[in-house]
Design an enzyme around this catalytic site. Structure first.
Site, PDB file in Angstrom:
ATOM      1  CD1 TRP A  52      -0.183  -1.697   3.009  1.00  9.15           C
ATOM      2  CD2 TRP A  52       0.846   0.277   3.210  1.00  9.15           C
ATOM      3  NE1 TRP A  52       0.706  -1.787   4.058  1.00  9.15           N
ATOM      4  CE2 TRP A  52       1.344  -0.587   4.208  1.00  9.15           C
ATOM      5  CE3 TRP A  52       1.342   1.577   3.154  1.00  9.15           C
ATOM      6  CZ2 TRP A  52       2.315  -0.199   5.124  1.00  9.15           C
ATOM      7  CZ3 TRP A  52       2.314   1.973   4.056  1.00  9.15           C
ATOM      8  CH2 TRP A  52       2.783   1.080   5.027  1.00  9.15           C
ATOM      9  CG  ASN A  53       5.106   1.230   0.439  1.00  8.78           C
ATOM     10  OD1 ASN A  53       4.661   0.460  -0.412  1.00  8.78           O
ATOM     11  ND2 ASN A  53       6.392   1.265   0.739  1.00  8.78           N
ATOM     12  CE  LYS A  76      -4.270 -10.716  -1.888  1.00  6.00           C
ATOM     13  NZ  LYS A  76      -4.076  -9.464  -1.103  1.00  6.00           N
ATOM     14  N   GLY A  99       6.991  -6.542  -0.531  1.00  5.55           N
ATOM     15  CA  GLY A  99       6.417  -6.639   0.813  1.00  5.55           C
ATOM     16  C   GLY A  99       7.475  -7.006   1.833  1.00  5.55           C
ATOM     17  CD  GLU A 122      11.403  -3.712  -3.146  1.00  2.00           C
ATOM     18  OE1 GLU A 122      12.074  -3.873  -2.086  1.00  2.00           O
ATOM     19  OE2 GLU A 122      10.465  -2.925  -3.236  1.00  2.00           O
ATOM     20  CG  LEU A 123      11.408  -9.689  -0.090  1.00  2.00           C
ATOM     21  CD1 LEU A 123      11.946 -10.986   0.476  1.00  2.00           C
ATOM     22  CD2 LEU A 123       9.910  -9.763  -0.339  1.00  2.00           C
ATOM     23  CB  CYS A 132      11.303  -1.130   0.799  1.00  2.00           C
ATOM     24  SG  CYS A 132      11.132  -0.593  -0.899  1.00  2.00           S
ATOM     25  CD  GLU A 185      11.258  -2.500   6.325  1.00  2.00           C
ATOM     26  OE1 GLU A 185      11.494  -1.739   5.386  1.00  2.00           O
ATOM     27  OE2 GLU A 185      10.687  -3.600   6.186  1.00  2.00           O
TER      28      GLU A 185
END
Length: 457
Positions: A132-133, A156, A208, A230-231, A264, A361
């Site tokens: 959502w960011n 999604k 995420g 991409e975490l 991130c 994080e």
């Protein structure tokens, strides 16, 4: 399976809209329709695809204000950041349209007794699970690259920005993208596993947390499907002995507070050598105190709300745990008594291993400042993380900083004497628990293609 999704404005707590979840049959039909659209799209020339991609960028610009206001309502972004996000998405379209035909063109190579041809064929439907960011950018980042490559795209989106996902779908259709080629799936997590398993889905990409990445990558691996992950990260910005503190303080504060601290690649850990530590902490804390919380729709607001109250409460708990284990808050550090998912700009010092502020994080406006003995110790601390997405170095000796970044910083991206988020012509991605695969810079267009060898006599 739940029955619907409710979106809520995090600045006010008011409900925005309700969306009905797809049934399993509807989700299955959507995948099949996307695949059917792909079958026609894959045969379009690279130039024809690039024209549509260019048109999507123009349509993004034409609808910038409406899209920006929607994103700010859904996730609490400062309105200026939302407008910048739409501009970045349009720039991604421009870059992809301009470079895609060349990046994806056939390559000829010398082989014995003939000509070798490397051709980049699209593979099919690519499924993206996005957070959502950045409601527009996260979807555009993988979708535009894959559409240029000739693939179909499923999205999604995070539940709290469902409206933004649907707005983007409609905007792409307005720009001339064939129907169903970019499809938004309004589904829950259980249904998502069925989509990963679907025989027509050929690849999965997720942005995420590392926890979510492990689950999705494991699910995809069961079906031998390629993934790009991409975490999260805990990006370290190193202030070396010879740093310009004016530049360092300004860039570090901006880097921590950008997007209300929910990125991130936000600057998160600030590793400062003893020579500069006291001066940096004093000036950095003053700068962080200057970001006042306010209405994200108002121009000039310093800090908007976090995207959801539960995420704000999770952050508050991480701060409390860190303080209980020896950290100190020099400013902020407590949930304010006001409506909305707000959390103040916070500076933590005495941050050490074993505290969430060091190990994990912190996805919000909280800075962890760590003292290093010298430049070598600073680099050691920076790399002492399970993450490795971005990072930064502040030094007047740019040549040396570049060498440290290139040879010693174990991370996917490094900023030198600045803070930066993403640029379309530079690769974006990380190492270690921050994931694998690359987006942007031409790399994203080739993550989900078949590099096919032709041996021509």
């Amino acid at each position: 399976m739940g029955t619907d999704i409710k979106t809520v404005n995090p600045a006010t707590g008011e409900q925005i809209a309700t969306y009905t979840l797809m049934s399993d049959a509807e989700a299955n039909q959507a995948v099949e329709a996307c695949h059917a659209a792909f079958e026609a799209w894959r045969l379009k020339s690279l130039d024809d695809r690039s024209k549509v991609i260019k048109a999507i960028g123009n349509t993004l610009r034409d609808n910038k204000e409406e899209f920006a206001q929607l994103m700010t309502r859904e996730v609490g972004k400062l309105i200026g950041d939302s407008r910048d996000e739409v501009d970045l998405c349009a720039a991604i379209c421009d870059f992809t349209a301009a470079t895609g035909p060349k990046e994806l063109a056939d390559e000829e190579r010398d082989i014995p007794d003939g000509t070798g041809v490397v051709t980049y064929s699209p593979v099919g439907v690519i499924y993206g699970i996005q957070p959502w960011n950045f409601p527009a950018y996260q979807a555009v980042r993988y979708a535009i690259a894959n559409l240029m490559a000739g693939n179909g795209v499923l999205l999604k989106h995070a539940a709290n920005c469902t409206g933004s996902g649907l707005f983007l779908r409609d905007l792409m259709a307005k720009a001339g993208l064939p129907k169903n080629l970019f499809t938004v799936l309004v589904i829950d997590h259980d249904q998502s596993n069925d989509i990963i398993a679907h025989k027509l889905v050929r690849g999965v990409t997720l942005t995420g947390s590392d926890g979510a990445g492990r689950k999705v990558a494991e699910e995809a691996a069961k079906h031998l499907k390629k993934t790009v992950m991409e975490l999260g990260s805990n990006d370290a910005y190193i202030v070396l002995d010879d740093a310009d503190l004016d530049i360092a303080v300004e860039a570090c504060a901006t880097g921590r507070i950008y997007n209300n601290g929910q990125t991130c690649v936000n600057a998160k850990r600030f590793v400062v050598t003893e020579a500069n530590y006291d001066a940096f902490v004093e000036r950095f804390t003053e700068k962080m105190k200057s970001f006042e919380m306010g209405d994200p729709t108002a121009d000039g607001t310093g800090l908007g709300p976090m995207s959801r109250e539960d995420l704000r409460d999770d952050l508050a708990k991480q701060v409390e745990d860190s303080i209980a284990k020896g950290a100190r808050a020099l400013c902020g550090g407590a949930v304010p008594d006001r409506k909305g998912a707000y959390y103040p700009a916070t500076v933590l010092v005495d941050v050490a291993p074993g505290q969430p502020a060091y190990d994990d994080e912190l996805f919000g406006p909280v800075a962890s400042v760590i003292k290093a003995k010298d430049d070598d110790d600073a680099m050691r601390i920076a790399n002492d993380s399970r993450y490795g997405l971005g990072g930064g170095i502040f030094s007047k000796d740019v040549k040396r900083a570049r060498e440290l970044a290139s040879a010693h910083f174990d991370t996917g991206m490094v900023c030198i004497n600045k803070f930066n988020v993403a640029i379309p012509n530079m690769p974006f991605g990380g190492v270690k628990d921050s994931g694998y695969g690359r987006e942007h810079g031409g790399f994203g267009m080739k993550e989900f293609v078949n590099a096919k060898s032709l041996y021509v006599a």
